[in-house]
Design a protein around this motif. Structure first.
Motif, PDB file in Angstrom:
ATOM      1  N   ALA A  84      -4.101  -7.385  -9.567  1.00 25.15           N
ATOM      2  CA  ALA A  84      -3.623  -8.697  -9.409  1.00 25.15           C
ATOM      3  C   ALA A  84      -4.518 -10.025 -10.221  1.00 25.15           C
ATOM      4  O   ALA A  84      -4.045 -10.542 -10.566  1.00 25.15           O
ATOM      5  N   THR A  85      -5.984  -9.679  -9.845  1.00 25.58           N
ATOM      6  CA  THR A  85      -6.848 -10.638 -10.455  1.00 25.58           C
ATOM      7  C   THR A  85      -6.447 -10.639 -12.087  1.00 25.58           C
ATOM      8  O   THR A  85      -6.510 -11.616 -12.771  1.00 25.58           O
ATOM      9  N   ARG A  86      -6.500  -9.411 -12.842  1.00 29.48           N
ATOM     10  CA  ARG A  86      -6.326  -9.292 -14.065  1.00 29.48           C
ATOM     11  C   ARG A  86      -5.012  -9.534 -14.365  1.00 29.48           C
ATOM     12  O   ARG A  86      -4.932 -10.268 -15.746  1.00 29.48           O
ATOM     13  N   GLU A  87      -3.901  -9.540 -13.910  1.00 34.53           N
ATOM     14  CA  GLU A  87      -2.782  -9.920 -14.190  1.00 34.53           C
ATOM     15  C   GLU A  87      -2.657 -11.410 -13.959  1.00 34.53           C
ATOM     16  O   GLU A  87      -1.801 -12.159 -14.797  1.00 34.53           O
ATOM     17  N   ARG A  88      -3.058 -11.900 -12.975  1.00 35.13           N
ATOM     18  CA  ARG A  88      -3.174 -13.620 -12.810  1.00 35.13           C
ATOM     19  C   ARG A  88      -3.940 -14.143 -14.201  1.00 35.13           C
ATOM     20  O   ARG A  88      -3.553 -15.066 -14.744  1.00 35.13           O
ATOM     21  N   ILE A  89      -5.127 -13.641 -14.447  1.00 31.67           N
ATOM     22  CA  ILE A  89      -5.680 -14.179 -15.576  1.00 31.67           C
ATOM     23  C   ILE A  89      -4.969 -14.064 -16.972  1.00 31.67           C
ATOM     24  O   ILE A  89      -4.855 -14.894 -17.730  1.00 31.67           O
TER      25      ILE A  89
END
Length: 136
Positions: A84-89
């Protein structure tokens, strides 16, 4: 003890005598005092079961296909959070690129809100127009 799919209870040799308790490996001492085990002894018993279940879990995962192991790994909370963090970035970078492209496109009024597809279509038209101006 777990049975393999090709074993039956009849095929198995007894692992302890009739007088021994099933709990003797937990410090129960031959079936006497099964209900009166000390807390330390009970703790050792439950720890050994945790280790056994961990080993069983590893053995269970070994027979799974690569795809199924990947699916189970992706189901963990740690993996989902990192994903989720990678996707948000990634999405933030994508949106910033659209915002920069939007600033380069002439529209009336200049602050008109455009969707992403409208930005792309307008950029295509504007680039075509600039090519036409350079050719003339």
């Amino acid at each position: 003890m777990m049975l393999n799919s090709d074993q039956t209870e009849i095929d198995l040799q007894p692992t302890h005598s009739e007088t021994e308790s099933v709990f003797s490996d937990c410090g129960g001492g031959g079936g006497r005092g099964v209900g009166t085990e000390e807390a330390g002894t009970l703790g050792l018993c439950s720890q050994s079961r945790v280790v056994e279940s961990g080993d069983t879990m590893k053995k269970d995962l070994q027979h799974l296909s690569r795809e199924e192991r990947r699916r189970r790994r992706r189901a963990t909370a740690k993996y989902r959070t990192a994903h989720a963090t990678r996707e948000r970035i990634r999405v933030e970078a994508f949106n910033m690129a659209f915002a920069e492209l939007r600033k380069l496109l002439p529209t009336l009024p200049p602050d008109k809100k455009l969707s992403k597809i409208e930005i792309l279509r307008l950029a295509i038209c504007y680039i075509s127009y600039l090519n036409h101006v350079l050719d003339v």
